[in-house]
Every structure is written in structure tokens, then in C-alpha cells.
Design a protein around this motif. Structure first.
Motif, PDB file in Angstrom:
ATOM      1  N   VAL A   9       0.847  -1.193   0.000  1.00  0.00           N
ATOM      2  CA  VAL A   9       0.000   0.000   0.000  1.00  0.00           C
ATOM      3  C   VAL A   9       0.883   1.243   0.000  1.00  0.00           C
ATOM      4  N   GLY A  10       0.587   2.161  -0.918  1.00  0.00           N
ATOM      5  CA  GLY A  10       1.293   3.434  -0.948  1.00  0.00           C
ATOM      6  C   GLY A  10       2.632   3.353  -1.657  1.00  0.00           C
ATOM      7  N   ASP A  11       3.214   4.498  -1.888  1.00  0.00           N
ATOM      8  CA  ASP A  11       4.530   4.593  -2.503  1.00  0.00           C
ATOM      9  C   ASP A  11       5.611   4.521  -1.442  1.00  0.00           C
ATOM     10  N   GLU A  12       6.763   4.102  -1.862  1.00  0.00           N
ATOM     11  CA  GLU A  12       7.889   3.997  -0.936  1.00  0.00           C
ATOM     12  C   GLU A  12       8.339   5.383  -0.511  1.00  0.00           C
ATOM     13  N   PRO A  13       8.512   5.621   0.793  1.00  0.00           N
ATOM     14  CA  PRO A  13       8.964   6.945   1.248  1.00  0.00           C
ATOM     15  C   PRO A  13      10.385   7.208   0.781  1.00  0.00           C
ATOM     16  N   PRO A  14      10.738   8.476   0.535  1.00  0.00           N
ATOM     17  CA  PRO A  14      12.105   8.795   0.084  1.00  0.00           C
ATOM     18  C   PRO A  14      13.123   8.445   1.158  1.00  0.00           C
ATOM     19  N   ILE A  15      14.257   7.955   0.724  1.00  0.00           N
ATOM     20  CA  ILE A  15      15.292   7.554   1.671  1.00  0.00           C
ATOM     21  C   ILE A  15      15.937   8.757   2.350  1.00  0.00           C
ATOM     22  N   LEU A  16      15.946   9.896   1.655  1.00  0.00           N
ATOM     23  CA  LEU A  16      16.524  11.113   2.207  1.00  0.00           C
ATOM     24  C   LEU A  16      15.443  12.166   2.374  1.00  0.00           C
ATOM     25  N   PRO A  17      15.509  12.998   3.399  1.00  0.00           N
ATOM     26  CA  PRO A  17      14.485  14.035   3.603  1.00  0.00           C
ATOM     27  C   PRO A  17      14.496  15.058   2.469  1.00  0.00           C
ATOM     28  N   ASP A  18      13.297  15.419   2.009  1.00  0.00           N
ATOM     29  CA  ASP A  18      13.127  16.414   0.942  1.00  0.00           C
ATOM     30  C   ASP A  18      13.876  16.021  -0.336  1.00  0.00           C
ATOM     31  N   MET A  19      13.947  14.724  -0.564  1.00  0.00           N
ATOM     32  CA  MET A  19      14.693  14.253  -1.735  1.00  0.00           C
ATOM     33  C   MET A  19      13.969  14.617  -3.029  1.00  0.00           C
ATOM     34  N   ASN A  20      12.630  14.577  -2.995  1.00  0.00           N
ATOM     35  CA  ASN A  20      11.870  14.864  -4.210  1.00  0.00           C
ATOM     36  C   ASN A  20      11.813  16.352  -4.544  1.00  0.00           C
ATOM     37  N   ASN A  21      12.045  17.189  -3.544  1.00  0.00           N
ATOM     38  CA  ASN A  21      11.925  18.633  -3.758  1.00  0.00           C
ATOM     39  C   ASN A  21      13.279  19.339  -3.779  1.00  0.00           C
ATOM     40  N   ARG A  22      14.346  18.578  -3.818  1.00  0.00           N
ATOM     41  CA  ARG A  22      15.673  19.192  -3.784  1.00  0.00           C
ATOM     42  C   ARG A  22      16.027  19.776  -5.143  1.00  0.00           C
ATOM     43  N   VAL A  23      16.712  20.928  -5.077  1.00  0.00           N
ATOM     44  CA  VAL A  23      17.170  21.594  -6.301  1.00  0.00           C
ATOM     45  C   VAL A  23      18.601  21.190  -6.618  1.00  0.00           C
ATOM     46  N   THR A  24      19.410  21.050  -5.595  1.00  0.00           N
ATOM     47  CA  THR A  24      20.809  20.688  -5.791  1.00  0.00           C
ATOM     48  C   THR A  24      20.944  19.191  -6.027  1.00  0.00           C
ATOM     49  N   ALA A  25      22.063  18.815  -6.591  1.00  0.00           N
ATOM     50  CA  ALA A  25      22.335  17.407  -6.857  1.00  0.00           C
ATOM     51  C   ALA A  25      22.713  16.700  -5.558  1.00  0.00           C
ATOM     52  N   LEU A  26      22.574  15.401  -5.574  1.00  0.00           N
ATOM     53  CA  LEU A  26      22.922  14.600  -4.405  1.00  0.00           C
ATOM     54  C   LEU A  26      24.435  14.533  -4.244  1.00  0.00           C
ATOM     55  N   THR A  27      24.863  14.494  -2.992  1.00  0.00           N
ATOM     56  CA  THR A  27      26.276  14.326  -2.731  1.00  0.00           C
ATOM     57  C   THR A  27      26.687  12.885  -3.010  1.00  0.00           C
ATOM     58  N   GLN A  28      27.994  12.649  -2.981  1.00  0.00           N
ATOM     59  CA  GLN A  28      28.484  11.303  -3.256  1.00  0.00           C
ATOM     60  C   GLN A  28      27.988  10.318  -2.189  1.00  0.00           C
ATOM     61  N   MET A  29      27.949  10.743  -0.947  1.00  0.00           N
ATOM     62  CA  MET A  29      27.474   9.877   0.129  1.00  0.00           C
ATOM     63  C   MET A  29      25.981   9.592  -0.028  1.00  0.00           C
ATOM     64  N   GLU A  30      25.198  10.613  -0.375  1.00  0.00           N
ATOM     65  CA  GLU A  30      23.765  10.416  -0.560  1.00  0.00           C
ATOM     66  C   GLU A  30      23.474   9.508  -1.755  1.00  0.00           C
ATOM     67  N   SER A  31      24.231   9.694  -2.828  1.00  0.00           N
ATOM     68  CA  SER A  31      24.053   8.812  -3.983  1.00  0.00           C
ATOM     69  C   SER A  31      24.386   7.370  -3.626  1.00  0.00           C
ATOM     70  N   ALA A  32      25.417   7.172  -2.821  1.00  0.00           N
ATOM     71  CA  ALA A  32      25.777   5.822  -2.385  1.00  0.00           C
ATOM     72  C   ALA A  32      24.663   5.217  -1.525  1.00  0.00           C
ATOM     73  N   CYS A  33      24.052   6.044  -0.671  1.00  0.00           N
ATOM     74  CA  CYS A  33      22.945   5.558   0.161  1.00  0.00           C
ATOM     75  C   CYS A  33      21.771   5.108  -0.698  1.00  0.00           C
ATOM     76  N   VAL A  34      21.426   5.915  -1.707  1.00  0.00           N
ATOM     77  CA  VAL A  34      20.316   5.560  -2.593  1.00  0.00           C
ATOM     78  C   VAL A  34      20.625   4.272  -3.348  1.00  0.00           C
ATOM     79  N   THR A  35      21.853   4.141  -3.822  1.00  0.00           N
ATOM     80  CA  THR A  35      22.242   2.935  -4.558  1.00  0.00           C
ATOM     81  C   THR A  35      22.174   1.704  -3.671  1.00  0.00           C
ATOM     82  N   ILE A  36      22.671   1.832  -2.447  1.00  0.00           N
ATOM     83  CA  ILE A  36      22.628   0.700  -1.507  1.00  0.00           C
ATOM     84  C   ILE A  36      21.185   0.333  -1.177  1.00  0.00           C
ATOM     85  N   HIS A  37      20.358   1.353  -0.988  1.00  0.00           N
ATOM     86  CA  HIS A  37      18.946   1.098  -0.670  1.00  0.00           C
ATOM     87  C   HIS A  37      18.249   0.356  -1.810  1.00  0.00           C
ATOM     88  N   GLU A  38      18.473   0.784  -3.032  1.00  0.00           N
ATOM     89  CA  GLU A  38      17.868   0.095  -4.175  1.00  0.00           C
ATOM     90  C   GLU A  38      18.403  -1.321  -4.314  1.00  0.00           C
TER      91      GLU A  38
END
Length: 223
Positions: A126-155
Motif C-alpha cells: 500500500v502506498g509509494d515507498e517513502p524517500p530515503i533522504l528528507p526532501d529528496m523529491n523537492n531538492r534543487v541541488t544534486a545529491l552528494t556522493q554519500m547520498e548517492s551511495a545511500c540511494v544505490t545501496i537502498h535500491e
């Protein structure tokens, strides 16, 4: 002073790494339910879930054991309308966005079978998966290397979970088929043993009858 600054930089890097690890470990998948249950022959099992309007849900199911590995499945909305119906399916996936608020019902039926007991697995998300990082969908700046690694590990972890579920279901199916085949071989072996035993006794009795049978002229020759 430089030595202390180096320690401080290492400590901040470790703290950032720990925060990233906590984000990965605390990330939750979409809310849902996974269940494996027994479905007797000529029986029907229904489940109910109250949902809000405009919510996405996905129903995945698969027959693990029994008969031809098929089952009837249908889903009804709170107004009693059938929004999904399939007959004699081994597995399927049904995504849907709710249009009305209320209790949704999904049922699995084995009423068409009079002797096959089945085991059914389903995953109701039920429902969509919550974003792994806060305000990830509304961010203007690109993800940092650590944040990108977190997203990759999560997927990657989500892919591992799905693969493990798939392999567990396949293993349960293969084990059921192996046990069924083993039972048939055992019954066949017992049947062959019984037939050989009966044939052996029959042959012994037949040979014995050849030697104990009296000839009609033997009594006349004696008189």
C-alpha cells in the motif's frame, strides 16, 4: 594544531558515514502485508483492507503447492464492484489506484477443485515507498556522493529482498514437487513389491499343483 584538525576531519567523516548508514538501515519500504496461507479444496478465503482515496496498492500472488498450481482471485471496492477478476491463475500482479475510500476486499477461491489442497502466497503493498533522504523529491541541488551511495545501496537491498522472496517461493515449489514425486515413487515401489510377492506365491502354488496332481490311470494299474 594540524594533528588535531586531522582528527576532527576524520571524526566528522566517520559521523557522516554513520549517519548515512543509519539512513540506509532506517529506510522503510511501502507499507504492506506478506502472507502464506493454506487454501483447502472447495473453499474461499477473503482479506479486507481499509484504504483512503487516491492511494496506490499492488497485489501480487502466487500458488506454491497443490493441483495445477492455479487459483481464482478477485478484488472488490467498497461499493461492491469487481475491479479485478482472474480464474485459474498460477500467479499475477494487480496494481490499482483507489477511487473511493473504504474497505477493499480481495479473495482467493479454490471452489472449482474438489480434492486439491493448495498453498497460496500474496504480497499486498500500500502506498509509494517513502524517500530515503528528507526532501529528496523537492531538492534543487544534486545529491552528494554519500547520498548517492545511500540511494544505490537502498535500491540494491530492495532488489535483494525481492530476489530472496522469489527464490524462497521457487524453493517451496520445488520441494513440494520433490516430496510429491518421492511419495509417488514410494507407492509405486510398494505396489511392485506386492505384485512380485503375489506372482511368486502364484508360481509356487502352480508348480506345486503340477507335482501333486494324480493321473487317472495310476489307481487302475494298482488294482
Amino acid at each position: 594544531a594540524p594533528r588535531q584538525a586531522g582528527r576532527g576531519g576524520m571524526g566528522s567523516g566517520m559521523r557522516a558515514g554513520m549517519r548515512a548508514l543509519v539512513l540506509v538501515l532506517c529506510a522503510l519500504r511501502a507499507g504492506g502485508t506478506e502472507l502464506t496461507f493454506e487454501l483447502p479444496d472447495s473453499a474461499k478465503q477473503c482479506f479486507h483492507q481499509e484504504l483512503e482515496r487516491g492511494v496506490k496498492f499492488t497485489l501480487d500472488y502466487q500458488v506454491i503447492t497443490g493441483g495445477h498450481y492455479d487459483v481464482d482471485c478477485y478484488v472488490e471496492d467498497p461499493d461492491g464492484r469487481t475491479i479485478y477478476k482472474e480464474t485459474k491463475k498460477q500467479y499475477d500482479s494487480f496494481p490499482h489506484h483507489t477511487e473511493v475510500k473504504g474497505v477493499y476486499t480481495f479473495c482467493f477461491s479454490n471452489e472449482f477443485s474438489t480434492f486439491s489442497h493448495k498453498t497460496v502466497y500474496f504480497d499486498f503493498q500500500v502506498g509509494d515507498e517513502p524517500p530515503i533522504l528528507p526532501d529528496m523529491n523537492n531538492r534543487v541541488t544534486a545529491l552528494t556522493q554519500m547520498e548517492s551511495a545511500c540511494v544505490t545501496i537502498h535500491e540494491a537491498l530492495n532488489a535483494v529482498i525481492d530476489s530472496q522472496t522469489h527464490y524462497r517461493l521457487r524453493e517451496a515449489q520445488d520441494r513440494s514437487r520433490a516430496e510429491d514425486l518421492n511419495g509417488r515413487v514410494s507407492y509405486w515401489s510398494v505396489g511392485e513389491t506386492f505384485i512380485l510377492f503375489v506372482v511368486s506365491i502364484g508360481q509356487v502354488m502352480l508348480l506345486k499343483s503340477f507335482f501333486t496332481e494324480k493321473r487317472p490311470g495310476s489307481s487302475r494299474a494298482g488294482t
